[in-house]
Design an enzyme around this catalytic site. Sequence first.
Site, PDB file in Angstrom:
ATOM      1  N   ARG A  18       1.008  -1.232   0.043  1.00 38.10           N
ATOM      2  CA  ARG A  18       0.096  -0.081   0.149  1.00 38.10           C
ATOM      3  C   ARG A  18       0.942   1.114   0.083  1.00 38.10           C
ATOM      4  O   ARG A  18       0.361   2.222  -0.343  1.00 38.10           O
ATOM      5  CB  ARG A  18      -1.030   0.082   1.362  1.00 38.10           C
ATOM      6  CG  ARG A  18      -1.978   1.175   1.328  1.00 38.10           C
ATOM      7  CD  ARG A  18      -3.115   1.109   0.414  1.00 38.10           C
ATOM      8  NE  ARG A  18      -3.876   2.229   0.244  1.00 38.10           N
ATOM      9  CZ  ARG A  18      -5.111   2.158   0.867  1.00 38.10           C
ATOM     10  NH1 ARG A  18      -5.349   0.931   1.468  1.00 38.10           N
ATOM     11  NH2 ARG A  18      -5.916   3.178   1.060  1.00 38.10           N
ATOM     12  N   HIS A  43      14.779 -11.040   6.286  1.00 40.66           N
ATOM     13  CA  HIS A  43      15.591 -11.412   5.192  1.00 40.66           C
ATOM     14  C   HIS A  43      15.559 -10.292   4.067  1.00 40.66           C
ATOM     15  O   HIS A  43      14.481 -10.301   3.231  1.00 40.66           O
ATOM     16  CB  HIS A  43      14.848 -12.706   4.564  1.00 40.66           C
ATOM     17  CG  HIS A  43      15.459 -13.378   3.412  1.00 40.66           C
ATOM     18  ND1 HIS A  43      15.671 -14.762   2.924  1.00 40.66           N
ATOM     19  CD2 HIS A  43      16.409 -12.853   2.448  1.00 40.66           C
ATOM     20  CE1 HIS A  43      16.228 -14.974   2.203  1.00 40.66           C
ATOM     21  NE2 HIS A  43      17.072 -13.896   1.656  1.00 40.66           N
ATOM     22  N   ARG A  45      15.857  -8.442   0.680  1.00 45.63           N
ATOM     23  CA  ARG A  45      16.690  -8.859  -0.530  1.00 45.63           C
ATOM     24  C   ARG A  45      17.012  -7.693  -1.366  1.00 45.63           C
ATOM     25  O   ARG A  45      16.513  -6.563  -0.943  1.00 45.63           O
ATOM     26  CB  ARG A  45      15.320  -9.550  -1.197  1.00 45.63           C
ATOM     27  CG  ARG A  45      15.122 -11.000  -0.681  1.00 45.63           C
ATOM     28  CD  ARG A  45      13.982 -11.823  -1.062  1.00 45.63           C
ATOM     29  NE  ARG A  45      13.585 -12.906  -0.537  1.00 45.63           N
ATOM     30  CZ  ARG A  45      14.231 -13.984  -1.053  1.00 45.63           C
ATOM     31  NH1 ARG A  45      15.232 -13.887  -1.916  1.00 45.63           N
ATOM     32  NH2 ARG A  45      13.804 -15.273  -0.190  1.00 45.63           N
ATOM     33  N   HIS A  50      10.298  -6.490   0.286  1.00 45.61           N
ATOM     34  CA  HIS A  50       9.618  -6.852   1.727  1.00 45.61           C
ATOM     35  C   HIS A  50      10.337  -5.898   2.701  1.00 45.61           C
ATOM     36  O   HIS A  50      10.201  -4.669   2.905  1.00 45.61           O
ATOM     37  CB  HIS A  50       9.232  -8.361   2.117  1.00 45.61           C
ATOM     38  CG  HIS A  50      10.112  -9.215   1.695  1.00 45.61           C
ATOM     39  ND1 HIS A  50      11.427  -9.091   1.928  1.00 45.61           N
ATOM     40  CD2 HIS A  50      10.065 -10.278   0.839  1.00 45.61           C
ATOM     41  CE1 HIS A  50      12.107 -10.174   1.382  1.00 45.61           C
ATOM     42  NE2 HIS A  50      11.195 -10.993   0.913  1.00 45.61           N
ATOM     43  N   GLU A  70      18.985 -13.127   7.719  1.00 45.68           N
ATOM     44  CA  GLU A  70      19.161 -14.212   6.708  1.00 45.68           C
ATOM     45  C   GLU A  70      19.474 -13.441   5.181  1.00 45.68           C
ATOM     46  O   GLU A  70      18.630 -12.597   5.053  1.00 45.68           O
ATOM     47  CB  GLU A  70      18.294 -15.363   6.994  1.00 45.68           C
ATOM     48  CG  GLU A  70      16.669 -14.987   6.453  1.00 45.68           C
ATOM     49  CD  GLU A  70      15.865 -16.411   6.739  1.00 45.68           C
ATOM     50  OE1 GLU A  70      16.162 -17.053   7.456  1.00 45.68           O
ATOM     51  OE2 GLU A  70      14.688 -15.964   5.830  1.00 45.68           O
ATOM     52  N   HIS A 190      11.178 -23.033   7.582  1.00 41.99           N
ATOM     53  CA  HIS A 190      10.498 -22.931   6.267  1.00 41.99           C
ATOM     54  C   HIS A 190       9.244 -24.194   6.195  1.00 41.99           C
ATOM     55  O   HIS A 190       9.429 -25.297   6.427  1.00 41.99           O
ATOM     56  CB  HIS A 190      11.383 -23.817   5.011  1.00 41.99           C
ATOM     57  CG  HIS A 190      10.857 -23.039   3.711  1.00 41.99           C
ATOM     58  ND1 HIS A 190      11.260 -22.011   3.315  1.00 41.99           N
ATOM     59  CD2 HIS A 190      10.065 -23.670   2.894  1.00 41.99           C
ATOM     60  CE1 HIS A 190      10.818 -21.785   2.087  1.00 41.99           C
ATOM     61  NE2 HIS A 190       9.877 -22.593   1.993  1.00 41.99           N
ATOM     62  N   GLY A 213       7.710 -17.546   9.758  1.00 46.22           N
ATOM     63  CA  GLY A 213       7.083 -16.193   9.352  1.00 46.22           C
ATOM     64  C   GLY A 213       5.607 -16.382   8.699  1.00 46.22           C
ATOM     65  O   GLY A 213       4.754 -15.889   9.225  1.00 46.22           O
ATOM     66  N   HIS A 214       5.614 -17.077   7.523  1.00 45.35           N
ATOM     67  CA  HIS A 214       4.562 -17.091   6.738  1.00 45.35           C
ATOM     68  C   HIS A 214       3.411 -17.687   7.459  1.00 45.35           C
ATOM     69  O   HIS A 214       2.192 -16.958   7.359  1.00 45.35           O
ATOM     70  CB  HIS A 214       4.800 -17.911   5.451  1.00 45.35           C
ATOM     71  CG  HIS A 214       3.723 -17.914   4.419  1.00 45.35           C
ATOM     72  ND1 HIS A 214       3.607 -16.909   3.501  1.00 45.35           N
ATOM     73  CD2 HIS A 214       2.697 -18.611   4.277  1.00 45.35           C
ATOM     74  CE1 HIS A 214       2.299 -17.079   2.791  1.00 45.35           C
ATOM     75  NE2 HIS A 214       1.652 -18.262   3.242  1.00 45.35           N
TER      76      HIS A 214
END
Length: 237
Positions: A18, A43, A45, A50, A70, A190, A213-214
């Site tokens: 947003r 993490h 990137r 994100h 990470e 994961h 996380g997810h």
Amino acid sequence: MTKLSVNINKVATLRNARGGNVPNVVKVALDCESFGADGITVHPRPDERHIRRSDVYDLRPLLRTEFNIEGYPSPEFIDLVLKVKPHQVTLVPDDPSQITSNSGWDTKVNFDFLTEVLDEFNGAGIRTSVFVAPDAEMIEYAAKAGADRVELYTEPYATAYPKDPAAAVAPFVEAAKAARRLGIGLNAGHDLSLLNLNYFYKNIPWLDEVSIGHALISDALYLGLERTIQEYKNCLR
């Protein structure tokens, strides 16, 4: 005690969708700590889709628990980690374009590269972890390269768990035993979730840390963040 590190990348994804600063990534991280999280994982990137570099700098002086960064050890990532000095750095073999991590390092093939990178982080007093498949040889070469810990890539466990939990966890138990024999610490992450985490923990109770996380953020949409973190903590008892 196995620690729960909450990966807040999905919070940053929501913010970036947003624009602006809602939800506030730093506030969410601090709330996670208040609700019982033992650490925060990010993490960053290269495309900052994100977590942003600025988030990493903002978080470091405010967090009261362990901070884990990470990522793939590019020159830019190495520079960021050495400047921020988190408690732990986790090396993952991601291509920058990948949506998420989907494999562990081949620590034998990449031994020289990993040794050089790990030496730099170890010299700075940062605990090091290497993302690997549940393979004793990969763990052995991670240890030889100088890693303090390995993080087991648990997506295969999560995928196989609904059909046959015992078969799903078996290779991870063997990998965990190999890590213990080598005297190297053990993390995991994961696709761990409320469905499969407790069984994994019961079979490998000497786990040092899980990074989630997810699934955790998804569960929080229904349960609320505080209750969700407590539910995950309960899975580690």
